[in-house]
Motif scaffolding. Structure first.
Motif, short mmCIF file in Angstrom:
data_model
loop_
_atom_site.label_atom_id
_atom_site.label_comp_id
_atom_site.label_asym_id
_atom_site.label_seq_id
_atom_site.Cartn_x
_atom_site.Cartn_y
_atom_site.Cartn_z
N LEU A 1 0.83 -1.21 0.00
CA LEU A 1 0.00 0.00 0.00
C LEU A 1 0.87 1.26 0.00
CD1 LEU A 1 -2.84 -1.01 2.48
CD2 LEU A 1 -3.09 -0.56 0.04
N GLN A 2 1.98 1.23 0.76
CA GLN A 2 2.89 2.38 0.76
C GLN A 2 3.47 2.61 -0.63
OE1 GLN A 2 6.23 2.06 3.45
NE2 GLN A 2 7.14 3.97 2.74
N GLN A 3 3.87 1.53 -1.29
CA GLN A 3 4.41 1.65 -2.65
C GLN A 3 3.36 2.25 -3.59
OE1 GLN A 3 5.36 -2.47 -3.22
NE2 GLN A 3 7.50 -2.22 -2.59
N THR A 4 2.13 1.76 -3.49
CA THR A 4 1.06 2.28 -4.33
C THR A 4 0.83 3.76 -4.06
OG1 THR A 4 0.00 0.10 -4.31
CG2 THR A 4 -1.35 1.96 -5.03
N SER A 5 0.83 4.14 -2.78
CA SER A 5 0.59 5.54 -2.41
C SER A 5 1.71 6.45 -2.92
CB SER A 5 0.46 5.68 -0.89
OG SER A 5 -0.69 5.00 -0.43
N GLU A 6 2.96 5.99 -2.84
CA GLU A 6 4.07 6.81 -3.33
C GLU A 6 3.99 7.01 -4.83
OE1 GLU A 6 7.29 5.48 0.14
OE2 GLU A 6 7.70 5.06 -1.96
N ALA A 7 3.68 5.94 -5.57
CA ALA A 7 3.54 6.08 -7.02
C ALA A 7 2.35 6.96 -7.38
CB ALA A 7 3.38 4.69 -7.66
N ARG A 8 1.26 6.86 -6.61
CA ARG A 8 0.09 7.72 -6.84
C ARG A 8 0.45 9.19 -6.59
NH1 ARG A 8 -5.62 7.96 -6.12
NH2 ARG A 8 -6.13 10.12 -6.72
N ARG A 9 1.27 9.44 -5.55
CA ARG A 9 1.68 10.81 -5.25
C ARG A 9 2.47 11.40 -6.42
NH1 ARG A 9 4.62 9.82 -0.93
NH2 ARG A 9 2.71 9.61 0.31
N LEU A 10 3.32 10.59 -7.03
CA LEU A 10 4.08 11.08 -8.19
C LEU A 10 3.16 11.40 -9.36
CD1 LEU A 10 7.16 8.65 -8.12
CD2 LEU A 10 7.07 11.04 -7.38
N ILE A 11 2.15 10.55 -9.56
CA ILE A 11 1.18 10.80 -10.64
C ILE A 11 0.43 12.10 -10.38
CG2 ILE A 11 -0.98 9.97 -11.67
CD1 ILE A 11 0.08 7.12 -11.27
N ASP A 12 0.00 12.30 -9.14
CA ASP A 12 -0.74 13.52 -8.79
C ASP A 12 0.12 14.77 -8.97
OD1 ASP A 12 -2.92 11.99 -8.18
OD2 ASP A 12 -2.58 11.98 -6.02
N LEU A 13 1.44 14.61 -8.85
CA LEU A 13 2.37 15.73 -9.04
C LEU A 13 2.84 15.84 -10.49
CD1 LEU A 13 4.56 15.26 -5.82
CD2 LEU A 13 2.86 17.07 -6.24
N ALA A 14 2.22 15.04 -11.38
CA ALA A 14 2.61 15.03 -12.81
C ALA A 14 4.07 14.61 -12.97
CB ALA A 14 2.35 16.39 -13.46
N GLU A 15 4.52 13.69 -12.10
CA GLU A 15 5.89 13.18 -12.17
C GLU A 15 5.88 11.66 -12.30
OE1 GLU A 15 7.86 14.60 -8.68
OE2 GLU A 15 8.02 16.65 -9.42
N GLU A 16 5.05 11.19 -13.21
CA GLU A 16 4.84 9.76 -13.37
C GLU A 16 6.12 9.04 -13.80
OE1 GLU A 16 2.15 6.99 -16.37
OE2 GLU A 16 1.42 8.96 -15.76
N MET A 17 6.35 7.85 -13.23
CA MET A 17 7.50 7.03 -13.63
C MET A 17 7.34 6.61 -15.09
SD MET A 17 8.19 4.45 -10.44
CE MET A 17 6.51 3.81 -10.35
#
Length: 597
Positions: free
Chosen positions: A47-63
């Protein structure tokens, strides 16, 4: 996790949606094999991994994993001493360059995504391997001339030989002796030999080697005797060139094989990061959140939505496991009872798989060791089982395995048989689960179970609302209030004769018991209390809105008062400055007057 439960809760559809968001085969493989975990720490990490990746998406910094490919087979082949194709080597270079970019990207954002950076550090870019592959291979998957000095020499010689043979053939085309023998004045290749199209009747006179014949037999494609030796030299040089190319590919493959373990670890980390990215993209698509976790069997869903329903989806609030361990849901058919069960069950499986759940912030969910679901028509023709027998077969298999760390979902408990026996059996099953402290959600039409919920501590009634005016369900779940099937009202609105309706009501009135009347009064009191609660909540919201408005007005007044103070102080300071300047000017003139006299 129980396979039947995964099937009836449509967990496979979640896997498919997740797979569609994966960029690489490495991530898609993980998505297809996804299963819920029962380990709390594993779930927290996912869940932490999912939340961190979601945070990057919300900041327009998608992997970005563009360029990453599944090169595990190639790495294994190279480790075993095999020779890789240029295409496989270029795929490895592309994958390693993606790993380098992704590692740099994540480590630069470690404060935002520490869990992802653990995986980022497993990415080995292997720059020496990449630079050597790029130096030796072109983008079109051919070996570059300057890969080795010997290859450069051989290809230079080939160019010279091709030029010499072309020059000689051009001379033959313009020869007055040869021209009449040709079908047309062109140079053609047959295999890897240079030929001229010769008329069949001039075969002996032309001289040379026949390499092909036209379909009609009228044209022979012949290599002139004058260039046979040059053709042989070209062939010999081509063989030497191919050997040198194979030597270059073998050297590159050996270099990859030397680092095969690091490459395989990199592939594993890339696949995991792609899988995490897919989970985050699904979270963004469904406007999902990371729920709080507990191991106490407590569920508190706020505005939860079933992710597979087509919008608009009516959100539901559900609680279980704290004030009561069993929730009995009643109401009309197609009112949303089964959807409620499936929502709770599927969201539990999603959470235990490391996925965010489509609900509001503040949602809390329990990690269960076992989840059982008996939902839908369990009739089996092959096994000669009726609907009732199918349900009981599943329930009989799950009951001995239930404990306080188990979630059980039962749809239409006791249905499909004599109502009296079905109700008695349903109460016995619930008693058994209640004694084992199992968390249970069940749907039913039996009125006896409504009374049962009132009489048992740890059991609570709930209902799905139904609008008798429109004959449509609202899908809202009301905890604490049992529901009605509204069968007579629905039948009346659908046109059943009034005499039939009156007879049905009379028969129903005759069968109503004191317990039924008490239940009805309790329902009315519950409904009144709910209306009062909603009114009080609206009043609180209104009061809070007024408070915020007054606070904002006070802050504006304070800002205005401060602005006026500063403006007055500035004006006073400016006026004092002007007076001082005037006084200095007057003093200066007074001092100058005696001198003038």
């Amino acid at each position: 996790m129980n396979e039947h439960t995964l099937k009836v809760l449509e967990y496979q559809a979640i896997r498919e949606r997740l797979t569609a968001h994966c960029t690489t085969p490495l991530g898609a493989e993980r998505a297809k094999q996804l299963t819920p975990s029962t380990d709390l720490e594993v779930i927290r990490l996912r869940l932490q991994q999912t939340s961190e990746a979601r945070r990057l998406i919300d900041l327009a910094e998608e992997m970005s994993l563009r360029g990453a490919q599944d090169v595990r087979h190639a790495a294994g082949l190279a480790r075993a001493g095999g020779v890789l194709t240029p295409e496989a080597l270029l795929s490895i270079a592309d994958t390693l360059e993606t790993a380098r970019r992704l590692r740099t990207f994540l480590l630069a954002r470690e404060e935002k995504c520490p869990a992802l950076c653990v995986l980022a550090r497993q990415l080995e870019p292997l720059p020496d391997v990449v630079s050597e592959i790029r130096r030796c291979l072109r983008e079109d998957a051919t070996v570059a001339d300057d890969a080795t000095p010997e290859l450069a020499r051989l290809r230079g010689r080939l160019r010279q030989l091709h030029a010499r043979i072309t020059e000689r053939l051009q001379a033959l085309l313009h020869s007055s002796r040869v021209r009449p023998m040709l079908q047309e004045p062109v140079i053609t290749l047959r295999g890897d030999r240079y030929c001229l199209p010769v008329k069949a009747e001039y075969r002996a006179q032309f001289g040379g080697i026949v390499h092909d014949v036209s379909a009609s037999g009228a044209t022979l494609f012949m290599e002139p005797q004058e260039v046979v030796d040059l053709g042989n030299q070209i062939r010999e040089t081509q063989i030497a060139e191919q050997r040198e190319v194979e030597r270059v590919l073998a050297q590159l493959s050996a270099r990859v094989g030397k680092h095969a373990d690091a490459l395989l670890l990199t592939c594993d980390a890339l696949g995991e990061l792609d899988f995490i990215q897919a989970r985050a993209l699904l979270s963004a698509e469904w406007d999902a959140v990371e729920p709080a976790l507990n191991t106490r069997g407590k569920i508190r869903l706020l505005r939860a939505r079933h992710p597979l329903l087509k919008p608009p989806v009516v959100p539901i609030d559900v609680e279980l496991g704290e004030r009561f361990r069993i929730l009995l849901i009643t109401g009309p058919n197609t009112g949303g009872k089964t959807v409620t069960l499936k929502t709770v069950g599927l969201l539990t499986l999603m959470m235990q798989s490391g996925l965010h759940v489509p609900a509001d912030t503040g949602t809390e969910m329990a990690v269960f060791q076992k989840v059982f679901a008996d939902i839908g028509d369990e009739q089996s023709i092959e096994q000669s089982l009726s609907t009732f027998s199918g349900h009981i077969t599943h329930i009989a298999a799950m009951l001995p395995r239930c404990d306080e760390h188990t979630l059980v979902l039962l749809d239409e408990l006791g249905a499909g048989t004599d109502p009296a026996e079905g109700a008695a059996l349903a109460q016995a099953i619930l008693d058994y689960l209640l004694a084992r402290r199992t968390r249970v959600m069940a749907t039913t039409h039996y009125g006896e179970l409504k009374s049962y919920a009132y009489a048992r501590q740890g059991v609570q009634n709930a209902s799905v609302e139904f609008d008798v005016q429109t004959l449509r369900p609202t899908y809202h779940l009301r905890i604490g209030t049992p529901g009605s099937s509204h069968a007579i009202v629905i039948a009346q609105r659908l046109g059943l004769p009034s005499s039939v309706i009156e007879t049905a009501r009379a028969r129903l009135a005759g069968r109503e018991t004191e317990a039924t009347n008490i239940m009805r009064r309790l329902e009315e009191e519950q409904r009144a209390l709910e209306q009062e609660r909603l009114a009080a909540q609206q009043e609180r919201v209104h009061a809070e809105t007024l408070r915020k408005q007054l606070q904002q007005q006070l802050e504006k007044l304070e800002e205005e008062r401060q602005r006026i103070r500063e403006q007055v102080a500035q004006e006073v300071q400016q006026r004092l400055q002007e007076l001082l300047q005037q006084a200095e000017e007057a003093y200066r003139r007074l001092r100058e007057q005696p001198r003038e006299n």
